[in-house]
Design an enzyme around this catalytic site. Structure first.
Site, mmCIF file in Angstrom:
data_model
loop_
_atom_site.group_PDB
_atom_site.id
_atom_site.type_symbol
_atom_site.label_atom_id
_atom_site.label_comp_id
_atom_site.label_asym_id
_atom_site.label_seq_id
_atom_site.Cartn_x
_atom_site.Cartn_y
_atom_site.Cartn_z
ATOM 1 N N GLU A 553 0.869 -1.176 0.000
ATOM 2 C CA GLU A 553 0.000 0.000 0.000
ATOM 3 C C GLU A 553 0.902 1.221 0.000
ATOM 4 O O GLU A 553 1.921 1.246 0.690
ATOM 5 C CB GLU A 553 -0.906 0.025 1.227
ATOM 6 N N GLU A 558 -1.863 11.237 4.271
ATOM 7 C CA GLU A 558 -2.844 11.011 5.326
ATOM 8 C C GLU A 558 -2.704 12.149 6.327
ATOM 9 O O GLU A 558 -1.612 12.687 6.522
ATOM 10 C CB GLU A 558 -2.607 9.669 6.028
#
Length: 795
Positions: A553, A558
């Site tokens: 991933e 974020e």
């Protein structure tokens, strides 16, 4: 159960007398003997063995072959690191009494039977050998050399007729739950090694109050995961280690006879009459030559903390007379590094370590500072701490090395109206100029569960939102994509009594657009608030290395809504959950800026051997392939980040990312706004006129695998293939039926195929290969293909 050997195995070797066990969220204290990179291109003038167990003679035994490994030697008396001298170090092998460069031998192939390993900033070599071999490290520019003898003893397989404990059988676990025991004596003969009986040995576990034994071999569903909460060590003949949270029995049993031995691992959970903290062994610590400080966590009510209590501690640092939460990196100046010290980052870092007790590590400490550790007086997370703190003084080492990232240049970015970037070709974009989301580019993700499994509620992260395709949650306005979270209780048929408290939006380009290597720019404005979790990220189109996170991933951005001065980037990799790993870095906005007061451009540049992150063109983080790996492909240094990935954008609420915080009433609605998404590849670059779909034209043949092995799907037919081998066998099961083992058909030039035809939608095929690429037979892990579900790449 056979021991698993991967290049990182040197960090899995545990001392017999003090078993060091890693909890899932805990890493080892960084080695003070391994420094970080300073300047590349240093000449080796001397080499000495890292430790007595790292040469000059290393002995192993095995059935047919054995794996060896050693830590890099100490270079130039300790003044140079591996990163400094790597370009100057070569490897020789003794052939016929003469030293020959390993790449010229023909019998050694890099990343097949030898290579480099790295783990938490420590580096070394590994070899897989079937005979005693002499190895020499040499300087390419000086006369410095260092010789190793890797002694191999072949052993014959045996069946077990009896077992006698060499430790225990009653063993008391430490405060971290760590315990271990050496292998028993097999067949009353102490000369019989584990390798000789490994194929005949099974391991079972049960709580002491249970009557049901659990087979823990390749049984992650049981909660027992190899190299996570149990495994094997090799020192002193070897044995098993476990991390327990309760008292358990462990049974070793022969597969072919009734011979067995049962151990009891006792975990004594402390009784707390109060939660008062006291220092474990002091409050003043000095940084070593690498700037490392390690401290044990304080005692609670007079005894060491256990794993279930770690989440209750509070860590703070004194900044200009004010106590600041350590996790607030923009104020504390420290970044949490859950996978160990990241020597590609120049940030101050901290994390957990586990030995007989738990503690914290910090690196590099170059200046004096104070931290304090608190614990709630009622023993509950979030409870009042009052004055229940222990304060520590750190004495810094001003000469401690800090990684040099000055060569990491910033990048040019486009403007909102012009995507042109010199030297880059724009291959895909969405400027969100329409009135509705372009479903030729994006798909909605909806719901609250993963794969309709009630146990996966909250998307596996304990998130509080369900995703919809409602225009209330996802809409275009003024040239911006809006993803909005609302108060919106909803239950689901998988568990009618469980409610998602919020609705939100999540979109992705799966089956529309993927790319492998390139650059992504996303211009966005993010919301603030407790528990608000905006994310711009990527997943592989096909999970060729296994379920998350074995296939990787990439997190482009974020953010934690309560910390508007900071965003982060990360990669997730390793094994399937829960043995996954991650490495993350943080960007801190200049004073006066936040991710909420304006739009910012979040960029990720993905190359074959590294990934880099930027905000507004400013570099802040890099990860190289020396730091990532996939358990399913230990001989592939690029795995898992060598496959096509697709884009994802979502706004989550709550969850583990920020400690389970929930929004205040004023934090909802929360909206993430995206101005554009642009994907580039290097080229002459004038903005281009990208298409709306994948880079390659569609094909009737879909490939699932790599150049060496995999399958090709044409309609309802599969053709399994192995290329470049001396032989190849296929093992497969359809819909959990009987296992079929077939010899694949040669098509010439070392290539093999085997067809499986006439599948129906939903059919599940599990498969693995046995093949010889020229250096010995290899067994692949098992893969799973679901017809009509598993995605691939057009041929």
């Amino acid at each position: 159960m056979k021991q698993i050997h991967i290049p990182m195995f040197m960090q899995k070797v545990l001392c017999l007398f003090l078993v060091v066990v890693m909890a899932m969220s805990v890493v080892l204290l960084p080695s003070s003997k391994v420094q970080t990179a300073a300047a590349a291109g240093t000449t080796v003038t001397s080499m000495t063995y890292f430790s007595p167990s790292d040469g000059p003679v290393i002995s192993k035994s095995g059935v047919g072959q054995a794996s060896y490994g050693f830590v890099m030697p100490i270079f130039n008396g300790g003044s140079a690191t591996w990163n400094d001298v790597s370009d100057d170090v070569g490897v020789n092998v003794k052939v016929g009494g003469s030293w020959v460069d390993i790449d010229q031998t023909g019998s050694f192939v890099y990343n097949q039977n030898w290579g480099h390993w790295s783990d938490s900033g420590i580096y070394g070599f590994w070899f897989t050998l079937s005979e005693t071999t002499e190895i020499q490290l040499y300087s390419k520019t000086s006369a410095a050399t260092l010789d190793y003898t890797l002694v191999f003893q072949n052993v014959n397989k045996q069946t077990i007729t009896s077992m006698t404990p060499t430790q225990g059988p009653d063993i008391t676990a430490g405060f971290t739950g760590g315990a271990g025991f050496t292998y028993p004596t097999f067949n009353n003969d102490p000369l019989i090694t584990y390798e000789a009986v490994a194929d005949d040995l099974k391991v079972y576990v049960k709580p002491v109050n249970s009557s049901t034994w659990i087979d823990i071999d390749n049984n992650a569903a049981s909660g027992w995961v190899y190299d996570s909460n149990f495994g094997q060590f090799t020192e002193g003949g070897g044995g098993y280690w476990f991390t327990v949270t309760e008292s358990i029995n462990v049974k070793l049993e022969s597969k072919t006879s009734s011979a067995n031995v049962i151990y009891t691992i006792i975990f004594n959970e402390p009784v707390r009459n109060s939660y008062t903290l006291t220092a474990y062994d002091g409050t003043t610590y000095s940084a070593d030559e690498s700037g490392v400080i390690g401290i044990p966590l304080p005692k609670i009510d007079g005894s060491a903390a256990i794993g279930s209590e770690l989440g209750n501690f509070v860590y703070e640092i004194n900044v200009n007379g004010q106590w600041v939460d350590m996790s607030n990196s923009s104020q504390s100046g420290f970044v949490y590094s859950g996978s160990g010290y990241n020597n590609m980052s120049d940030a101050n870092q901290w994390g957990y370590w586990a030995d007989y007790i738990y503690g914290l590590w910090f690196q590099p400490i170059q200046v004096d500072m104070q931290i304090r550790i608190g614990y709630p007086l009622n023993g509950q997370a979030g409870g009042s701490i009052g004055n229940n703190y222990v304060t520590y003084t750190f004495i810094g080492n001003p000469n401690a090395p800090r990684p040099d990232v000055s060569d990491h240049d910033d990048i040019e970015i486009g403007t909102p109206s012009d995507p042109t970037i010199a030297g880059m070709n724009l291959i895909w974009q969405d400027e969100f100029e329409g009135s509705t989301l372009d479903l030729n580019k994006w798909s909605y993700e909806q719901g609250y569960y993963i794969n309709d499994d009630p146990n996966s509620w909250g998307w596996g992260n304990a998130e509080l939102q369900h995703y919809t395709d409602s225009p209330q949650n996802i809409f275009l306005q003024d040239g911006k994509l809006n993803i909005r979270a609302l108060n919106d209780y909803k239950s689901f048929p998988q568990d009618p009594n469980r409610y998602a408290q919020y609705s939100s939006g999540k979109v992705n380009t799966k089956d529309h657009f993927t790319f492998q290597y390139g650059r992504v720019d996303i211009r966005a404005k993010l919301p603030t608030g407790n528990g608000i979790w905006p994310a711009l990220w990527m997943l592989p189109e096909d999970s060729v290395y296994g379920a998350w996170a074995a296939s990787g991933e990439i997190d482009i951005m974020e953010a934690k809504g309560r910390l508007p001065g900071t965003t982060s980037g990360a990669v997730h990799f390793g094994g399937q959950w829960p043995v996954n790993r991650y490495i993350a870095g943080e960007y801190h906005f200049p004073e006066g800026q936040t991710f909420a007061n304006d739009y910012h451009v979040y960029s990720m540049v993905w190359e074959e051997d590294n990934i880099k992150w930027y905000v507004d063109g400013n570099f802040f983080f890099k990860v190289s392939r020396d730091q990532w790996y996939s358990v399913a492909a230990p001989n592939n240094p690029n795995a898992p980040f060598d496959q096509p990935f697709y884009l994802i954008m979502n706004l989550a609420i709550g969850g583990h990312f920020d400690g389970g915080l929930t929004p205040d009433p004023s934090d909802i609605p929360a909206t993430m706004q995206i101005d554009y998404v642009r994907v580039y590849k290097e080229g002459s670059g004038n903005g281009g006129n990208p298409g709306n779909g994948n880079e390659n034209p569609p094909s009737n043949v879909i490939v699932i695998g790599d150049e060496e092995k995999g399958l090709k799907k044409t309609g309802d037919d599969l053709l399994f293939y192995v290329n470049g081998a001396t032989f190849a066998d296929l093992h497969y099961k359809v819909n959990n039926g009987p296992q079929l083992n077939v010899a694949m058909t040669s098509t010439g030039n070392g290539n093999y195929t085997y067809p499986v035809n006439n599948l129906q939608a939903g059919d599940t095929v599990e498969y693995s290969f046995t093949y010889n690429p020229g250096q010995g037979a290899l067994d692949t892990p098992w893969f799973t293909y679901i017809h009509g579900v598993t995605q691939g790449t057009p041929e």
